[in-house]
Design a protein around this motif. Structure first.
Motif: not given
Length: 329
Positions: A231-256
């Motif tokens: 919850s702290q991070l969800a608030e802290a990342w308020n300025a980061v565009p959602l598409p960018l966040l999901f691009d990164w996490f999708c890529q990281w899951a793929h790399l794992i």
């Protein structure tokens, strides 16, 4: 004036400009951020020019001057009325009416559509007749970032042009000229984040994405060390565009997953997350990673479709699952 040319388009431009007869419709496709619009505008200017020289528009004739002023009567540009919205059937009907008219300057008529995949089904079907039987000397230039989303009937009526992604050396040389104040390593990181598309890399830099990426990576590391909560991070990342966040996490899951299967240390992605990717690959059950990847891809589609989502709850759900990856169960 002819649009700026990019070095990685030189060969394709030579093929296009040297054609003795031009097709009535071209489909320029390739990844976003490689200059397809610039190439289309250059071709548009060349085809309208009354006295092209050295395989380019002259920039001096009446047609070139009208085009530069944005008042050429034989040009029709079709794009969404608002960013990320659909191209509506009414807009396509206006295009069809334009195609049916006689060219006011007595030469060609040019239509530019970007992105073609923004047309809904009714709009795409309305376009088909103009693609089948263009009136007079009309050339349609269609630009697509995702040609897999187009109707086969639209694609089959166009000459398809695959627009090249520059090789890494060419892209980095171009970025060095565009971003001379950045060091080489940062330009390389930007290009990697942009999946090799130099114009996307430039846009990411202008948007301050490197700082946002550093903030997110730092947050992910603190999350795994239990130094910050979802919850702290969800608030802290308020300025980061959602598409960018999901691009990164999708890529990281793929790399794992890729590291779990191949154990290839060269395939761990950008340097800032390599140790985290390797750690999660070694500590996480593959079934959990697969389930998270499915969830991420599903949510990413909703984000890209502009679904009405509760941002904070969505990010909390993502981070709770991410934090639970290492360990059993």
């Amino acid at each position: 004036m002819a649009a700026e040319a990019y070095p990685w388009q030189a060969e394709l431009w030579q093929q296009l400009a040297r054609r003795e007869r031009h097709a009535h419709a071209y489909l320029l496709h390739g990844p976003a951020g490689i200059g397809k619009r610039v190439l289309a505008e250059r071709l548009l200017a060349y085809l309208l020019c009354r006295s092209p020289a050295n395989l380019d528009a002259c920039g001096q004739c009446k047609a070139c001057q009208l085009l530069a002023a944005g008042t050429h009567p034989d040009v029709f540009v079709l794009e969404p009325e608002e960013a990320d919205k659909a191209i509506r059937v009414d807009q396509v009907r206006d295009l069809v009416a334009f195609v049916a008219q006689t060219a006011q300057l007595g030469g060609r008529k040019l239509v530019l559509i970007e992105p073609v995949e923004a047309m809904n089904l009714n709009a795409a079907n309305a376009l088909l007749k103009s693609l089948e039987e263009p009136s007079g000397d009309t050339v349609l230039l269609l630009i697509s970032h995702q040609p897999s989303r187009l109707l086969p009937t639209v694609k089959s009526r166009c000459v398809q042009l695959v627009c090249p992604l520059p090789d890494q050396a060419t892209a980095l040389a171009w970025l060095a000229r565009a971003l001379p104040d950045l060091d080489e390593a940062t330009r390389g990181e930007l290009l990697a984040l942009a999946a090799g598309s130099p114009l996307t890399a430039l846009r990411l830099q202008e948007q301050g994405v490197m700082e946002q990426r550093a903030q997110v990576v730092d947050g992910v590391k603190k999350l795994l060390k239990q130094q910050q909560t979802p919850s702290q991070l969800a608030e802290a990342w308020n300025a980061v565009p959602l598409p960018l966040l999901f691009d990164w996490f999708c890529q990281w899951a793929h790399l794992i997953l890729r590291y779990q299967l191949a154990r290839d240390e060269e395939g761990l992605g950008a340097a800032d997350m390599r140790k985290v990717i390797q750690y999660l690959a070694e500590k996480s059950a593959q079934a959990k990673v697969l389930a998270l990847q499915d969830w991420l891809l599903e949510q990413r589609q909703k984000v890209l479709a502009k679904a009405n989502l509760n941002r904070v709850l969505l990010l909390e759900a993502l981070l709770v699952q991410w934090a639970s990856l290492p360990g059993q169960g």
